[in-house]
Design an enzyme around this catalytic site. Structure first.
Site, mmCIF file in Angstrom:
data_model
loop_
_atom_site.group_PDB
_atom_site.id
_atom_site.type_symbol
_atom_site.label_atom_id
_atom_site.label_comp_id
_atom_site.label_asym_id
_atom_site.label_seq_id
_atom_site.Cartn_x
_atom_site.Cartn_y
_atom_site.Cartn_z
ATOM 1 N N LYS A 188 51.514 130.811 40.612
ATOM 2 C CA LYS A 188 50.962 131.721 39.610
ATOM 3 C C LYS A 188 52.063 132.358 38.745
ATOM 4 C CE LYS A 188 46.583 131.677 41.240
ATOM 5 N NZ LYS A 188 46.637 130.704 42.362
HETATM 6 C C1 LIG Z 1 45.812 129.707 42.753
HETATM 7 C C2 LIG Z 1 46.315 128.734 43.729
HETATM 8 C C3 LIG Z 1 45.784 127.446 43.818
HETATM 9 C C4 LIG Z 1 44.613 126.983 42.980
HETATM 10 O O1 LIG Z 1 44.907 126.908 41.613
HETATM 11 P P1 LIG Z 1 43.715 126.877 40.542
HETATM 12 O O2 LIG Z 1 44.371 126.933 39.228
HETATM 13 O O3 LIG Z 1 42.906 128.117 40.828
HETATM 14 O O4 LIG Z 1 42.927 125.653 40.778
HETATM 15 C C5 LIG Z 1 46.349 126.574 44.734
HETATM 16 N N1 LIG Z 1 47.362 126.956 45.528
HETATM 17 C C6 LIG Z 1 47.895 128.188 45.479
HETATM 18 C C7 LIG Z 1 48.991 128.535 46.407
HETATM 19 C C8 LIG Z 1 47.399 129.124 44.578
HETATM 20 O O5 LIG Z 1 47.942 130.339 44.528
#
Ligand SMILES: *Cc1c(COP(=O)(O)O)cnc(C)c1O
Length: 493
Positions: free
Chosen positions: A112
């Site tokens: 993120k």
């Molecule tokens: C948010 C997240 C995901 C999923 O990503 P999306 O964009 O919501 O599909 C997968 N792995 C981790 C560690 C995340 O923080």
């Protein structure tokens, strides 16, 4: 470049507006009018650029009301070495035909950060461009990673307040600790009794609460979102797909122009959608492997064309993928159909009946680019242990789900071409579960104890910020009912 709503009933807006508003007025999501393609030569040439230059080049395709200098400046600050180390998005060679794209070298050790370090910079510039007079209040429901990354990105950013709601018992110890110790004079963190969907529903209700919006406007504030429904969250994620591809050419793993596969651990469908957008921009990709955990609503959708959220919500060891309504799928449906009326209808059906069916033609188009597979808890743990034993490489549970999904794809398709598994979190963020997976479950070490034991067992370096967490004071202790979220917002500003 202008942006329109996936539901077709909102005005076209420029990129700065799309970013400040987050959501279109008709409840739809903003999408660009068209996708500009990069030539193969341009893609190959990316390898000669630093990550911030690669980012500025891709962002410039969409954020046309920002100058090149602005984008380069924002990317330079967001992906600075102090925050991400030397390479923000390295591809690690795990075996001959598989690499992991490690997107967790940022401040919160989850992918993120790739978007949430740059979003505040894009947003504050957007505020200046659109002449927005209000203070922007970022509301975020989090299953763990978004919350901390948004807090870290928005802490002390002028003209913003950031409010995060996390499910009290739906995040890992380390994730919780990261959030409740967050400093900054504009940050607010609340634990909500319930699961992630309860927190997310609460936030959506606040976004739709006209009386509350008016009250806020009277106090000089307006809501926006740091969730991946915001275009400013999505566009920085396109960059690393190009980046990984150009690195694979330079490393001699593939020839320029050769198609590769990406396996993506998927929750809200933001990350994988960014990859699909990269393909629309000319990136040679054969298949996107959409990996789910036991909350396998997307696997079923890709297999059948029917999206059915009427099922039990399951708590798993990959909590950031514990999701039943993947918001960004709406953008894919718009892209594939170009028909806002249809998309609007399906989204209404999802709301009222909990299910919709896209029909054979649309389903076929989707399976041309996507393969869906899901991985249960036991397999996830086995994958962590096996990959560690075979390759001496430690996967977090989310990445393990994608790794296993990639294997499943290879088994049924016999397509063994070079694949990049998108690695979304540091294993230390989920120390207790990763340690238990390695040791076969009988050792119940928790939290920081597990973190230290995992380090002793593997020697894999612990991100320094995570070590500091143990010593930091808890600043946010509020636990509230889902029904008290609007009240909490009012009291925060
Ligand atoms: C948010 C997240 C995901 C999923 O990503 P999306 O964009 O919501 O599909 C997968 N792995 C981790 C560690 C995340 O923080």
């Amino acid at each position: 470049m202008l942006f329109l709503s996936t539901r077709g009933k909102a005005d076209l807006v420029c990129s700065a507006h799309a970013i400040t508003r987050g959501l279109a007025g008709d409840g739809g999501l903003f999408v660009p009018q068209k996708f500009m393609a990069l030539t193969l030569d341009e893609i190959v040439a990316l390898h000669g650029l630093s990550y911030k230059e690669r980012a500025a080049k891709i962002l410039a395709q969409f954020l046309t009301d920002y100058s090149e200098e602005e984008l380069l400046d924002a990317a330079g600050k967001a992906y600075a070495e102090e925050k991400f180390g030397k390479d923000p998005a390295p591809v690690f060679k795990v075996n001959e035909n598989t690499g992991t794209l490690e997107l967790w070298h940022g401040p919160t050790s989850a992918f993120k950060d790739m978007a949430l370090q740059i979003l505040p910079l894009l947003l504050t510039r957007a505020i200046a461009k659109t002449g927005e007079q209000h203070k922007i209040v970022i509301l975020t429901a989090t299953s763990g990673d978004t919350g901390k990354a948004a807090l870290e990105g928005f802490a002390d950013v002028e003209g913003t307040e950031i409010i995060v709601f996390y499910p009290e018992s739906g995040v890992s110890e380390i994730q919780k600790r990261q959030m409740v110790t967050q400093t900054g004079n504009n940050v607010h963190v609340f634990a909500v009794k319930g699961n992630f969907d309860d927190a997310q529903t609460g936030v959506k209700r606040i976004f739709g609460d006209e009386a509350l919006k008016e009250e806020l406007a009277a106090r000089g504030c307006v809501f926006s979102s740091a969730n991946s429904i915001n275009w400013g969250r999505l566009v920085p994620q396109i960059v690393y797909y190009f980046s990984a591809y150009s690195d694979a050419i330079a490393a001699g793993r593939i020839k320029a122009g050769e198609e590769i596969n990406f396996a993506v651990p998927t929750g809200n469908f933001g990350d994988i959608l960014a990859g699909y957008y990269a393909k629309l921009m000319g990136l040679p990709v054969h298949k996107f492997i959409c990996a789910s955990n036991s909350n396998n609503v997307l696997t079923d959708f890709i297999n059948t064309g029917i999206y059915d959220k009427r099922r039990e919500f399951k708590k798993t060891i990959s909590p950031s993928m514990d999701i039943l309504v993947s918001s960004n799928l709406e953008r894919l449906l718009y892209c594939v159909t170009g028909d806002a009326e249809k998309v609007d209808g399906w989204m209404q059906q999802l709301n009222t009946e909990g299910v919709y069916n896209v029909g054979e033609k649309v389903h076929k188009k989707i399976t041309a680019d996507f393969f869906g597979a899901w991985v249960d808890e036991q397999e996830t743990k086995e994958t962590i242990r096996r990959v560690y034993n075979d390759y001496n490489y430690l996967l977090d549970p989310h990445t393990a789900v994608a790794w296993r999904a990639c294997e499943k794809y290879r088994l049924v398709s016999s397509d063994d071409r070079y694949a990049v598994v998108v690695s979304t979190a540091s294993p230390y963020k989920f120390s207790a579960d990763v340690y238990a997976a390695l040791k076969g479950d009988e050792d119940g070490a928790q939290s920081f104890d597990a973190l230290h034991k995992l380090h002793e067992a593997t020697g894999v370096p612990v991100p320094p910020k995570m070590l500091q967490l143990e010593e930091m004071p808890v600043l946010h202790k509020d636990v509230i009912e889902a029904g008290q979220m609007a009240e909490a917002v009012k009291n925060s500003i």
